[in-house]
Each structure stands twice: as C-alpha cells, then as structure tokens.
Scaffold this active site. Structure first.
Site: not given
Ligand code: HSE
Length: 305
Positions: A128, A180
């Site tokens: 991530e 993101t």
C-alpha cells in the site's frame, strides 16, 4: 508444497464514515494468484492480464509485499508469482491490496504458516505504501480477514473483526482516473471539532449497528461530512447515483475507498440488482464507460483456490 493458488477478493474501504479504518470484503471480483518457490532468493512477477503493471519486483505491489516477508524471515529461497488480475487497477475497490495480500498469504502457506493474519497485514502494508504513499490498512484488513474490519491503529497494528448481518453491495466503477495520492492530498488537514464529533458518532453507531444487525441504524449512520463532500466532486453524477440508488431501495453507501468506484449496500440480492439497474440508468447518460458489480459481503478473505 512448492506451489499454491489463491483468490484475493476486492474490498471496499472507508465505508462512508470510517475513513482509513473501516472496510469490508466482496465475494467478487477477485484476483487469481499462483505463488511458487524458486531456488534463488529473488522475486519474479509474471502477469497474465492486460493491465501493464510493472514486473520489476521493486515496483510491483505484490513484489514489495513479498520482499517484506522475505526480509522478516531467514528464507534461503525466493518466489515466483503469476497474477491474473480481475480487479482493475485504480478502480477504488482494493486492487493493490488484493495483489499484496494474495502474495503474502500464498507465500505464508508455502513456508508453513509462520505469520499470523495480523502480521500478514503488516507485511502487505509495504504494498500500500508503494501504491499510494501511505501506510493504511483499511483494504488490507478485510482482504485478509474477510467480512467487516476496523483498523483501530496502524502503529502498532490492531485490527477488530466486526459481526454483520446479510448485506449485498452494488458497485459502479466509472472508468475515470483518480489517483489515491491526489485524492488524499485534497483532504483537509484539520477538521472542526463539530464535524469530528459528528463523524465519530456515526462511525461508532455504524459499528454497533453492524454487530446488532440493525439495518435502520446502519442506514442512518452512513453519513460523512468530512471526506465525501470534497472527493465527490471528482466523480461525475455522484449525487444522482446516490439518490437513484436510495430510491431503488439501497440503505446507504458512498465512495469506495478514494474512488472512482461508488458502492451502495442493500439488504437483499434482489434490491442490489435494482440498484445496479438504477446506476446504469444514471451513468449511461454520461458517455463515461463503466462496470458494475453486485456481490454479497464476503465472509472470507484471501482463500486457497
Ligand atoms: N482509505 C484510503 C483513502 C483508501 O480513502 O485514501 C484508498 O486506498
């Protein structure tokens, strides 16, 4: 065992009022990953999909998660990973989390289950970090544990599994790009106390409502006045999608992760299909290509195929 195939599910994070902490797993779509031992202490990535993701392990989410696992052990071998992604990268339903979690869960099976689920989430956070520049675990936790999870803390990592009643998600993925990192950069750094109180009240009641199976309270709690008003400007027809879905019987929903996907929850599969039809009606007017999915909330995280 020298080789294993796993299925890594898509996940919805934030769930409206649980920014960076709440998430749930879907049953479909999922990625297929085969991981095998190789004698050299290296990581090889092979893609069987057309997404053009990097095969250099240091630039690949599954690769860095596996490297974190190798670094945490005294392994004298490496891994080859074959990935067939069905969760589109950048869709906002945990594509990078599925790659990272699938890789570490599969590798853990091959090395005799040395790591707990909690430790696997910790290892997958390296993925991530590469994908979004931030160590959040709200997609990773449901991807590994299944169901609804709440990440109480990332340092140290603390994950709470939440009971939930039968629920179906309808997801629409408008094919527009929202990074993101950019969707995070646009958020306010400070939140007025009034808004913070409203938010933690809703998150607390959403968690309680899920555990009690109180659909009315789930519906009332899915409110976000901090993140959604800012990010929804990136998603064409967001308000119309939400209004049409609620009119079709959904109990609530909002942006999936950082978008562009939007999810809505329903109590029955039949209603979730009606919501899908309503979403189609709204989005076919935009000219933007889109996909939709209807899935039960999945009780399982990454599983052996
Ligand atoms: N919680 C994260 C966010 C999910 O909303 O930025 C995206 O990976």
């Amino acid at each position: 065992m020298d080789e294993i195939k796993v299925l890594a599910p898509a996940t919805v994070s934030n769930v409206v009022c649980g920014f960076d902490c709440l998430g749930f797993a879907l049953e479909t779509p999922f990625d297929e990953m085969t991981v095998r031992r190789i004698s050299e202490r290296a990581i090889r990535i092979v893609h069987h999909d057309g997404f053009g993701l990097p095969t250099d392990a240091e630039q690949n989410v599954a690769g860095v998660a596996l490297q974190a696992l190798i670094n945490a052990t005294e392994l004298d071998h490496g891994f080859e990973v074959e990935i067939t992604k069905h969760i589109k990268p950048g869709s906002g339903i945990g594509s990078s989390a599925a790659s990272a979690c699938g890789a570490v869960v599969a590798a853990n099976h091959l090395i005799g289950e040395r790591f707990t689920k909690l430790e696997l989430v910790e290892l997958a956070m390296a993925g991530e970090m590469l994908a979004s520049g931030s160590r959040h675990a709200d997609n990773l936790a449901p991807c590994i544990y299944g169901g609804f999870t709440l990440v109480r803390s990332t340092e140290p990592l603390d994950i709470v599994e939440i009971d939930f009643p039968p629920l179906y998600a309808t997801v629409i993925h408008p094919q527009i790009e929202i990074k993101t990192s950019e969707a995070r950069a646009m958020l306010p750094k400070d939140v007025p106390l009034r808004e913070a109180v409203r938010n933690w009240s809703n998150l607390g009641s959403l968690v309680a409502a899920l555990a009690k199976g109180d659909y009315g309270l789930i519906a009332r709690s899915m409110v976000d006045t901090i993140v959604e008003p800012v990010r929804s400007s990136l998603i064409p027809k967001f308000d119309e999608l939400k209004a049409a879905s609620l009119a079709a019987g959904a109990i609530g929903g909002g942006i999936s992760g950082s978008g562009p996907s939007v999810f809505m929850l329903s109590i029955t599969h039949e209603t979730a299909i009606s919501v899908e039809r309503a979403m189609h009606a709204v989005y076919s007017e935009t000219g933007i290509p889109f996909n939709t999915y209807v899935s039960r909330i999945g009780h399982q995280g990454v599983r052996v195929a």
